[in-house]
Design an enzyme around this catalytic site. Sequence first.
Site, mmCIF file in Angstrom:
data_model
loop_
_atom_site.group_PDB
_atom_site.id
_atom_site.type_symbol
_atom_site.label_atom_id
_atom_site.label_comp_id
_atom_site.label_asym_id
_atom_site.label_seq_id
_atom_site.Cartn_x
_atom_site.Cartn_y
_atom_site.Cartn_z
ATOM 1 N N HIS A 52 1.614 4.095 -3.018
ATOM 2 C CA HIS A 52 1.472 5.559 -2.985
ATOM 3 C C HIS A 52 2.733 6.250 -3.511
ATOM 4 C CE1 HIS A 52 -2.435 5.842 -1.219
ATOM 5 N NE2 HIS A 52 -2.090 5.439 -0.006
ATOM 6 N N CYS A 74 -8.134 -5.050 -2.836
ATOM 7 C CA CYS A 74 -6.877 -4.518 -3.366
ATOM 8 C C CYS A 74 -6.004 -3.981 -2.235
ATOM 9 C CB CYS A 74 -7.166 -3.408 -4.375
ATOM 10 S SG CYS A 74 -5.674 -2.680 -5.098
ATOM 11 N N HIS A 129 0.833 -1.209 0.000
ATOM 12 C CA HIS A 129 0.000 0.000 0.000
ATOM 13 C C HIS A 129 0.869 1.261 0.000
ATOM 14 C CE1 HIS A 129 -3.770 2.193 0.907
ATOM 15 N NE2 HIS A 129 -2.945 3.019 1.540
ATOM 16 N N GLU A 130 1.787 1.345 0.936
ATOM 17 C CA GLU A 130 2.589 2.571 1.044
ATOM 18 C C GLU A 130 3.528 2.746 -0.143
ATOM 19 O OE1 GLU A 130 1.450 4.717 2.936
ATOM 20 O OE2 GLU A 130 0.333 3.446 4.322
ATOM 21 N N HIS A 134 -5.973 5.572 -3.413
ATOM 22 C CA HIS A 134 -6.809 4.540 -2.783
ATOM 23 C C HIS A 134 -7.765 3.951 -3.801
ATOM 24 C CE1 HIS A 134 -5.906 6.500 1.299
ATOM 25 N NE2 HIS A 134 -5.122 5.449 1.115
ATOM 26 N N CYS A 174 -4.955 -1.496 -10.466
ATOM 27 C CA CYS A 174 -3.825 -0.884 -9.756
ATOM 28 C C CYS A 174 -2.501 -1.506 -10.190
ATOM 29 C CB CYS A 174 -4.014 -0.999 -8.248
ATOM 30 S SG CYS A 174 -5.324 0.076 -7.603
#
Length: 181
Positions: free
Chosen positions: A134, A146, A130-131, A140, A168
């Site tokens: 980004h 996901c 996730h990080e 998001h 994504c």
Amino acid sequence: MRTLYLVALGHVDAPLMDAAERTVLEWFPFDVARMQEIRIEQDWFRPARAQYESVPMMQTLATVMPAGGARILGLTTVDISIPMLSFLFGQAQFNGPVALVSLARLRQEFYGMPADEPLLIERLTKEVLHELGHTSGLIHCPAAECAMSLATHIGLVDTKQPAFCKACGSQLVRQLTALRG
């Protein structure tokens, strides 16, 4: 190949550092180099909240990242927050090189349950994805499964899969390909 630097802020057990490294190597086109542990500074602590502020941690990561590095990923065991949110599982610079993941609320012990290392490693994998997503320009995702979906409590972390959805994943490939130029 460009390098992602992996660093602990405070002590992080080797199996957790290893899990983060495996995640990076599986999903991102970076070599991984580990850096010396960074000491947790007492002035990062906010007594009123009994948490550490993540922004100075992120700033520290930015200053220690070697020139030419692709990313720096910090792992910490302390509970982190920012003034506008009561807690964070992690934080990242959007389209930038710095990411931070806290293990505090990923641990079953935080919720009064017995330790579960396989679950902790699965949660860590999801939050690393996730990080770092980004840092690669991903926002998001509305798909709950996901890794890029927003998690405002641990149940939502557990709903995620340790992978990106097709949309994504495709965007990540485009973003990382553009970086290689």
